[in-house]
Design a protein around this motif. Structure first.
Motif, PDB file in Angstrom:
ATOM      1  N   LEU A 167      68.350  56.068  45.450  1.00 30.55           N
ATOM      2  CA  LEU A 167      67.106  56.592  46.006  1.00 30.55           C
ATOM      3  C   LEU A 167      66.700  55.819  47.259  1.00 30.55           C
ATOM      4  N   LEU A 168      66.946  54.520  47.270  1.00 27.60           N
ATOM      5  CA  LEU A 168      66.608  53.726  48.452  1.00 27.60           C
ATOM      6  C   LEU A 168      67.498  54.100  49.643  1.00 27.60           C
ATOM      7  N   ILE A 169      68.776  54.374  49.383  1.00 28.57           N
ATOM      8  CA  ILE A 169      69.661  54.809  50.474  1.00 28.57           C
ATOM      9  C   ILE A 169      69.212  56.151  51.026  1.00 28.57           C
ATOM     10  N   ALA A 170      68.853  57.057  50.137  1.00 29.66           N
ATOM     11  CA  ALA A 170      68.359  58.361  50.602  1.00 29.66           C
ATOM     12  C   ALA A 170      67.067  58.218  51.397  1.00 29.66           C
ATOM     13  N   GLU A 171      66.199  57.298  50.973  1.00 28.80           N
ATOM     14  CA  GLU A 171      64.960  57.061  51.711  1.00 28.80           C
ATOM     15  C   GLU A 171      65.243  56.535  53.117  1.00 28.80           C
ATOM     16  N   ALA A 177      56.819  58.601  46.876  1.00 31.42           N
ATOM     17  CA  ALA A 177      56.011  58.126  45.758  1.00 31.42           C
ATOM     18  C   ALA A 177      56.874  57.835  44.531  1.00 31.42           C
ATOM     19  N   LEU A 178      57.879  58.684  44.276  1.00 38.57           N
ATOM     20  CA  LEU A 178      58.788  58.444  43.153  1.00 38.57           C
ATOM     21  C   LEU A 178      59.586  57.164  43.354  1.00 38.57           C
ATOM     22  N   TYR A 206      58.716  65.165  51.080  1.00 34.46           N
ATOM     23  CA  TYR A 206      59.043  63.783  51.417  1.00 34.46           C
ATOM     24  C   TYR A 206      58.018  62.815  50.828  1.00 34.46           C
ATOM     25  N   LYS A 207      56.757  63.162  50.854  1.00 35.00           N
ATOM     26  CA  LYS A 207      55.730  62.298  50.275  1.00 35.00           C
ATOM     27  C   LYS A 207      55.927  62.131  48.777  1.00 35.00           C
ATOM     28  N   SER A 208      56.297  63.224  48.110  1.00 33.13           N
ATOM     29  CA  SER A 208      56.563  63.124  46.666  1.00 33.13           C
ATOM     30  C   SER A 208      57.774  62.248  46.379  1.00 33.13           C
ATOM     31  N   LEU A 230      60.536  51.216  42.223  1.00 32.22           N
ATOM     32  CA  LEU A 230      60.601  49.836  42.705  1.00 32.22           C
ATOM     33  C   LEU A 230      59.520  48.961  42.075  1.00 32.22           C
ATOM     34  N   ILE A 231      58.305  49.476  41.966  1.00 36.22           N
ATOM     35  CA  ILE A 231      57.213  48.682  41.399  1.00 36.22           C
ATOM     36  C   ILE A 231      57.466  48.395  39.921  1.00 36.22           C
TER      37      ILE A 231
END
Length: 353
Positions: free
Chosen positions: A216-220, A40-41, A35-37, A46-47
């Motif tokens: 990816l944001l939805i999965a997060e 970070a991805l 989850y941390k990886s 986003l950045i």
């Protein structure tokens, strides 16, 4: 907030397991390393998008400012090429007034195209009425009708200005062909800057990258409420961390989307009306008799001028106050007759009387 509540519920069930809900024992079945990886991805995605949107935003602002400067510089150079010695005052004034009106329309049309109003005819006419221009109605009906019917209005204005310059150059109203060529070059450089702004306004961020970031944001948002339960020790802490983490990701995503469109009619976009008003106020200087003349000196003696330059330094405010003309002094009889009182306050006499 909606996603932080399930995180608190899961944390409470994980801390107080019951025989019928033993499958919710998350701490012994879930590893937080993956989850941390993943987080970070997503943060990198986003950045990177935010940095690209931010640089594009300021590039659009600078291009629009350079557009205004180049068109204003072209107008001032053309006015400076007026042949004061040979051309009569009526022809010079006619050229100045037509040029300022065409440049004002040109700048307004460029801003409206960047705003996206040209795609909606009703919105275009409404915004063109609210956006201030310099006395468009004074132009002839043939010019206004041709501009209205033209599908490429900005290029039409450029051609009208170019025809105006060549007509007055052949008639002797304008001189110095080198300066005129430089002014026309600035006019087309401003058009190139407008094309750069149009790319920023119309070209969207690459669709595959935007879709990947959204997925990816939805999965997060779905994974974070579960993983926070494993990484915290209290219900309120789990809810707080889940809220802060998801809100941070959503803010970065929405901020990047907003910066991708610097031109528009919303409150978060650039103030197009203020930009047009500033351009018109500067453009009106081309019609002012104060600036459309050559500066002179009070004394023609070289020795006197050198002595004043070496010893007579003063502030700009003092020099301006010296140049201000003093108003004529009225007689006591006129002041007594014209002074009146209203609401216990005195007003100065009117000069019209």
């Amino acid at each position: 907030i909606i996603l932080s509540i399930p995180s608190g519920i899961l944390k409470y069930l994980d801390d107080h397991p019951s025989p019928s809900l033993r499958w919710i024992a998350l701490r012994n079945t879930v590893d937080a390393t993956a989850y941390k990886s993943f987080s970070a991805l997503l943060g990198f995605f986003l950045i990177f998008r935010l940095s690209q949107s931010y640089s594009g935003y300021w590039r659009g602002v600078m291009d629009m400012e350079q557009l205004s400067v180049k068109w204003l510089s072209a107008g001032s150079m053309l006015v400076g090429c007026l042949n004061v010695a040979k051309a009569d005052a009526q022809r010079r004034n006619k050229f100045q007034h037509i040029l300022t009106r065409l440049l004002s329309i040109l700048h307004a049309l460029a801003l409206l195209e960047l705003e996206g109003s040209e795609h909606d005819p009703h919105n275009f006419h409404e915004r063109f009425d609210t956006l201030q221009t310099i006395d468009v109605a004074s132009l002839d009906d043939v010019t206004l009708h041709g501009l209205k019917e033209s599908p490429h209005k900005i290029e039409t204005i450029i051609l009208l200005i170019q025809s105006l310059v060549h007509e007055n150059l052949s008639s002797g109203t304008l001189t110095n062909q080198g300066t005129i060529a430089k002014a026309l070059q600035l006019l087309y450089e401003g058009l190139a800057k407008h094309a750069d702004c149009r790319v920023i306004a119309n070209i969207q961020f690459p669709f595959p990258y935007a879709q990947a970031t959204a997925y990816l944001l939805i999965a997060e948002c779905l994974i974070t409420p579960v993983m926070i339960c494993v990484m915290t020790r209290h219900v309120l802490t789990a809810m707080l961390y889940c809220f802060l983490l998801l809100v941070t990701y959503l803010i970065l995503y929405l901020l990047a989307m907003e910066l991708e469109h610097p031109f528009g009619d919303t409150s978060n976009n650039l103030d197009v009306d203020s930009v047009q008003d500033t351009f018109n106020s500067k453009l009106l200087l081309l019609l002012s008799p104060t600036v459309c003349r050559s500066a002179s000196l009070k004394s023609e003696s070289s020795d006197d001028l050198l002595e004043r330059a070496l010893n007579g330094t003063n502030s700009l405010r003092a020099a301006m106050s010296i140049a201000e003309p003093k108003p004529p002094r009225a007689s006591n009889r006129v002041l007594k007759r014209e002074t009146y009182r209203e609401s216990d306050s005195f007003k100065p006499p009117s000069r019209d009387r």
